[in-house]
Design a protein around this motif. Structure first.
Motif, PDB file in Angstrom:
ATOM      1  N   ILE A  81    -116.336 -75.090  50.712  1.00  0.00           N
ATOM      2  CA  ILE A  81    -116.103 -74.680  52.097  1.00  0.00           C
ATOM      3  C   ILE A  81    -115.903 -75.939  52.932  1.00  0.00           C
ATOM      4  CG2 ILE A  81    -117.026 -73.435  54.091  1.00  0.00           C
ATOM      5  CD1 ILE A  81    -119.003 -72.085  52.060  1.00  0.00           C
ATOM      6  N   TYR A  82    -114.768 -76.029  53.605  1.00  0.00           N
ATOM      7  CA  TYR A  82    -114.606 -77.170  54.496  1.00  0.00           C
ATOM      8  C   TYR A  82    -114.473 -76.696  55.930  1.00  0.00           C
ATOM      9  CZ  TYR A  82    -109.392 -76.691  54.718  1.00  0.00           C
ATOM     10  OH  TYR A  82    -108.103 -76.260  54.914  1.00  0.00           O
ATOM     11  N   HIS A  83    -115.007 -77.495  56.842  1.00  0.00           N
ATOM     12  CA  HIS A  83    -115.090 -77.115  58.253  1.00  0.00           C
ATOM     13  C   HIS A  83    -114.083 -77.945  59.032  1.00  0.00           C
ATOM     14  CE1 HIS A  83    -117.324 -78.054  62.227  1.00  0.00           C
ATOM     15  NE2 HIS A  83    -116.544 -77.018  62.398  1.00  0.00           N
ATOM     16  N   TYR A  84    -113.023 -77.278  59.505  1.00  0.00           N
ATOM     17  CA  TYR A  84    -112.008 -77.987  60.277  1.00  0.00           C
ATOM     18  C   TYR A  84    -111.164 -76.968  61.021  1.00  0.00           C
ATOM     19  CZ  TYR A  84    -109.734 -82.494  61.118  1.00  0.00           C
ATOM     20  OH  TYR A  84    -109.300 -83.669  61.679  1.00  0.00           O
ATOM     21  N   PRO A  85    -110.899 -77.183  62.314  1.00  0.00           N
ATOM     22  CA  PRO A  85    -110.097 -76.205  63.067  1.00  0.00           C
ATOM     23  C   PRO A  85    -108.686 -76.073  62.497  1.00  0.00           C
ATOM     24  CG  PRO A  85    -111.240 -77.721  64.540  1.00  0.00           C
ATOM     25  CD  PRO A  85    -111.406 -78.263  63.163  1.00  0.00           C
ATOM     26  N   GLU A  86    -108.194 -74.866  62.437  1.00  0.00           N
ATOM     27  CA  GLU A  86    -106.879 -74.624  61.845  1.00  0.00           C
ATOM     28  C   GLU A  86    -105.783 -75.410  62.541  1.00  0.00           C
ATOM     29  OE1 GLU A  86    -103.996 -70.912  60.510  1.00  0.00           O
ATOM     30  OE2 GLU A  86    -105.651 -70.550  61.894  1.00  0.00           O
ATOM     31  N   LEU A  87    -105.841 -75.520  63.866  1.00  0.00           N
ATOM     32  CA  LEU A  87    -104.779 -76.200  64.606  1.00  0.00           C
ATOM     33  C   LEU A  87    -104.751 -77.705  64.331  1.00  0.00           C
ATOM     34  CD1 LEU A  87    -104.973 -74.382  68.075  1.00  0.00           C
ATOM     35  CD2 LEU A  87    -103.279 -74.072  66.259  1.00  0.00           C
ATOM     36  N   LEU A  88    -105.863 -78.259  63.838  1.00  0.00           N
ATOM     37  CA  LEU A  88    -105.920 -79.685  63.535  1.00  0.00           C
ATOM     38  C   LEU A  88    -105.787 -79.977  62.050  1.00  0.00           C
ATOM     39  CD1 LEU A  88    -108.863 -80.810  65.872  1.00  0.00           C
ATOM     40  CD2 LEU A  88    -106.403 -80.940  66.311  1.00  0.00           C
ATOM     41  N   ASP A  89    -105.765 -78.946  61.234  1.00  0.00           N
ATOM     42  CA  ASP A  89    -105.715 -79.128  59.786  1.00  0.00           C
ATOM     43  C   ASP A  89    -104.368 -79.729  59.375  1.00  0.00           C
ATOM     44  OD1 ASP A  89    -106.636 -79.123  57.224  1.00  0.00           O
ATOM     45  OD2 ASP A  89    -106.979 -76.964  57.101  1.00  0.00           O
ATOM     46  N   TYR A  90    -104.315 -80.180  58.128  1.00  0.00           N
ATOM     47  CA  TYR A  90    -103.164 -80.958  57.660  1.00  0.00           C
ATOM     48  C   TYR A  90    -102.167 -80.116  56.866  1.00  0.00           C
ATOM     49  CZ  TYR A  90    -106.231 -84.794  58.967  1.00  0.00           C
ATOM     50  OH  TYR A  90    -107.057 -85.642  59.663  1.00  0.00           O
ATOM     51  N   HIS A  91    -101.804 -78.962  57.420  1.00  0.00           N
ATOM     52  CA  HIS A  91    -100.926 -78.055  56.698  1.00  0.00           C
ATOM     53  C   HIS A  91     -99.584 -78.700  56.362  1.00  0.00           C
ATOM     54  CE1 HIS A  91    -103.819 -74.944  57.530  1.00  0.00           C
ATOM     55  NE2 HIS A  91    -103.678 -75.089  58.840  1.00  0.00           N
ATOM     56  N   GLU A  92     -99.118 -79.622  57.205  1.00  0.00           N
ATOM     57  CA  GLU A  92     -97.804 -80.219  56.981  1.00  0.00           C
ATOM     58  C   GLU A  92     -97.749 -81.113  55.747  1.00  0.00           C
ATOM     59  OE1 GLU A  92     -99.495 -82.704  60.474  1.00  0.00           O
ATOM     60  OE2 GLU A  92    -100.038 -80.945  59.298  1.00  0.00           O
ATOM     61  N   ILE A  93     -98.924 -81.502  55.221  1.00  0.00           N
ATOM     62  CA  ILE A  93     -98.932 -82.319  54.004  1.00  0.00           C
ATOM     63  C   ILE A  93     -99.584 -81.559  52.848  1.00  0.00           C
ATOM     64  CG2 ILE A  93     -98.878 -84.554  55.169  1.00  0.00           C
ATOM     65  CD1 ILE A  93    -101.940 -84.660  54.805  1.00  0.00           C
ATOM     66  N   GLY A  94     -99.710 -80.236  53.004  1.00  0.00           N
ATOM     67  CA  GLY A  94    -100.339 -79.417  51.964  1.00  0.00           C
ATOM     68  C   GLY A  94     -99.457 -79.291  50.748  1.00  0.00           C
ATOM     69  N   PRO A  95     -99.931 -78.573  49.749  1.00  0.00           N
ATOM     70  CA  PRO A  95    -101.178 -77.805  49.746  1.00  0.00           C
ATOM     71  C   PRO A  95    -102.382 -78.679  49.392  1.00  0.00           C
ATOM     72  CG  PRO A  95    -100.037 -77.498  47.674  1.00  0.00           C
ATOM     73  CD  PRO A  95     -99.153 -78.377  48.525  1.00  0.00           C
ATOM     74  N   ILE A  96    -103.593 -78.099  49.553  1.00  0.00           N
ATOM     75  CA  ILE A  96    -104.793 -78.800  49.135  1.00  0.00           C
ATOM     76  C   ILE A  96    -104.910 -78.720  47.620  1.00  0.00           C
ATOM     77  CG2 ILE A  96    -105.976 -78.411  51.323  1.00  0.00           C
ATOM     78  CD1 ILE A  96    -107.578 -76.221  50.047  1.00  0.00           C
ATOM     79  N   ARG A  97    -105.828 -79.477  47.064  1.00  0.00           N
ATOM     80  CA  ARG A  97    -105.877 -79.658  45.612  1.00  0.00           C
ATOM     81  C   ARG A  97    -106.300 -78.407  44.851  1.00  0.00           C
ATOM     82  NH1 ARG A  97    -107.808 -85.739  44.144  1.00  0.00           N
ATOM     83  NH2 ARG A  97    -107.493 -86.740  46.158  1.00  0.00           N
ATOM     84  N   SER A  98    -107.049 -77.525  45.484  1.00  0.00           N
ATOM     85  CA  SER A  98    -107.570 -76.368  44.745  1.00  0.00           C
ATOM     86  C   SER A  98    -107.727 -75.179  45.672  1.00  0.00           C
ATOM     87  CB  SER A  98    -108.934 -76.715  44.128  1.00  0.00           C
ATOM     88  OG  SER A  98    -109.571 -75.562  43.627  1.00  0.00           O
ATOM     89  N   ASP A  99    -107.413 -73.997  45.152  1.00  0.00           N
ATOM     90  CA  ASP A  99    -107.593 -72.783  45.956  1.00  0.00           C
ATOM     91  C   ASP A  99    -109.049 -72.328  45.980  1.00  0.00           C
ATOM     92  OD1 ASP A  99    -107.891 -71.827  43.395  1.00  0.00           O
ATOM     93  OD2 ASP A  99    -106.174 -70.471  43.454  1.00  0.00           O
ATOM     94  N   LYS A 100    -109.939 -73.096  45.359  1.00  0.00           N
ATOM     95  CA  LYS A 100    -111.365 -72.785  45.437  1.00  0.00           C
ATOM     96  C   LYS A 100    -111.961 -73.260  46.763  1.00  0.00           C
ATOM     97  CE  LYS A 100    -112.219 -72.865  40.448  1.00  0.00           C
ATOM     98  NZ  LYS A 100    -112.943 -73.549  39.346  1.00  0.00           N
ATOM     99  N   TRP A 101    -111.197 -74.072  47.497  1.00  0.00           N
ATOM    100  CA  TRP A 101    -111.654 -74.517  48.813  1.00  0.00           C
ATOM    101  C   TRP A 101    -111.151 -73.547  49.867  1.00  0.00           C
ATOM    102  CZ3 TRP A 101    -115.050 -78.207  50.095  1.00  0.00           C
ATOM    103  CH2 TRP A 101    -115.372 -79.184  49.130  1.00  0.00           C
ATOM    104  N   ILE A 102    -112.055 -73.111  50.742  1.00  0.00           N
ATOM    105  CA  ILE A 102    -111.666 -72.264  51.864  1.00  0.00           C
ATOM    106  C   ILE A 102    -112.066 -72.962  53.164  1.00  0.00           C
ATOM    107  CG2 ILE A 102    -111.861 -70.127  50.543  1.00  0.00           C
ATOM    108  CD1 ILE A 102    -114.515 -69.617  52.014  1.00  0.00           C
ATOM    109  N   ARG A 103    -111.306 -72.705  54.210  1.00  0.00           N
ATOM    110  CA  ARG A 103    -111.550 -73.372  55.482  1.00  0.00           C
ATOM    111  C   ARG A 103    -112.393 -72.493  56.401  1.00  0.00           C
ATOM    112  NH1 ARG A 103    -109.561 -72.795  60.118  1.00  0.00           N
ATOM    113  NH2 ARG A 103    -107.956 -71.393  59.303  1.00  0.00           N
ATOM    114  N   LEU A 104    -113.361 -73.127  57.045  1.00  0.00           N
ATOM    115  CA  LEU A 104    -114.152 -72.482  58.085  1.00  0.00           C
ATOM    116  C   LEU A 104    -113.701 -73.086  59.406  1.00  0.00           C
ATOM    117  CD1 LEU A 104    -116.584 -70.562  58.637  1.00  0.00           C
ATOM    118  CD2 LEU A 104    -118.042 -72.589  58.532  1.00  0.00           C
ATOM    119  N   ASP A 105    -113.171 -72.275  60.298  1.00  0.00           N
ATOM    120  CA  ASP A 105    -112.531 -72.794  61.497  1.00  0.00           C
ATOM    121  C   ASP A 105    -113.511 -73.484  62.432  1.00  0.00           C
ATOM    122  OD1 ASP A 105    -109.890 -72.798  62.993  1.00  0.00           O
ATOM    123  OD2 ASP A 105    -111.220 -71.984  64.532  1.00  0.00           O
TER     124      ASP A 105
END
Length: 283
Positions: A230-254
């Motif tokens: 679980i990682y804690h980071y606001p969606e609007l500040l997340d790094y979607h433009e350089i995604g994807p993240i390394r594993s789909d086991k990580w979920i974001r908590l806004d």
């Protein structure tokens, strides 16, 4: 109507305000859904659990006496000016002494892991899940008698393999990747003792090593969760433009911000209430 399942959740974190605050905030969210939350940490943090009606388990402080303490606070006091410089100056020309002192922070991770393992052993049948914010791979997680989830309260750049170096401050839109490579090179040189201490600790505890073993600091701080991250980071500040993240086991908590200790509403003092202009605070 069938009632929803209620889980017994044990939570813990490094002894640092950012990690503690995020862990408590997630605990508040879980408790609001009816789950039983227990917070484990140093005895001095017991009040933080009690204020939230969490149960509390103290670390056995004897474990912290048996492992050499890190001197990182003293190092930071003396060398904090390095981290106020530009990115390519931060890790430039470190002395061996500086590298060794920085490498001693691994002792903090060791002590936390030993304390956690003791709690896990004593409470093998008392919890359904453990959630911990400990920055990197922790041997205790792999020997726990119940599922473990990693909580990441720091910047999530290590989750993004295509992004700039973590903690460099470089923009994701930076086109000069030579700066990225130079930063990683300098960081790798300065952190050599730290990296060696980490790998030695992991190997001695038969902990799975990072999938990519190189000098990139992001790879030491990236954890591949066995069950959940679980990682804690606001969606609007997340790094979607350089995604994807390394594993789909990580979920974001806004958002995970704990309730403030002082819940009284702030009132502007009478002496300032009717003055012109803005009220400015200095911290």
């Amino acid at each position: 109507m069938t009632s929803k399942t209620k889980y017994r959740i044990l939570m813990s974190s490094m002894d640092a305000f950012g990690h503690i605050n995020c862990t408590l905030a997630l605990g508040e969210i879980l408790a609001s859904y009816g789950h039983e939350v227990t917070f484990a940490n140093h005895s001095r943090h017991k009040k933080l659990a009690e204020e939230r009606n969490f149960k509390f388990i103290p670390f056995d402080e004897q474990f912290f006496e048996n492992v050499q303490p890190a001197s990182i606070p003293g190092w930071l006091d003396k060398y904090l000016h390095k981290f106020r410089a530009d990115a390519l100056s931060i890790f430039k020309d470190w002395t061996l002494e500086e590298s060794q002192i920085f490498g001693s922070i691994v002792n903090v991770f060791k002590r936390n892991s030993i304390a956690l393992e003791a709690i896990f052993k004593e409470n093998a049948n008392n919890f359904d899940l453990f959630i911990g914010d400990f920055v990197l791979m922790n041997p205790a997680f792999y020997r726990a008698p119940f599922p473990c989830a990693y909580l990441m309260s720091m910047n999530p750049l290590p989750l993004y393999p295509n992004g700039p170096p973590a903690w460099s401050g470089f923009s994701v839109k930076e086109t000069d990747h030579e700066k990225w490579n130079r930063f990683r090179e300098l960081c790798g040189q300065a952190s050599k003792v730290y990296r060696e201490n980490l790998y030695s600790w992991w190997r001695s505890n038969e902990t799975p090593l990072p999938a990519i073993q190189d000098d990139r600091v992001e790879n030491w701080f990236y954890v591949e969760p066995e069950q959940l991250g679980i990682y804690h980071y606001p969606e609007l500040l997340d790094y979607h433009e350089i995604g994807p993240i390394r594993s789909d086991k990580w979920i974001r908590l806004d958002c995970a911000i704990r309730r403030p200790d002082n819940v009284e509403p702030f009132e502007i003092p009478e002496s300032l209430k009717y003055l012109p202009g803005k009220l400015q605070f200095s911290w």
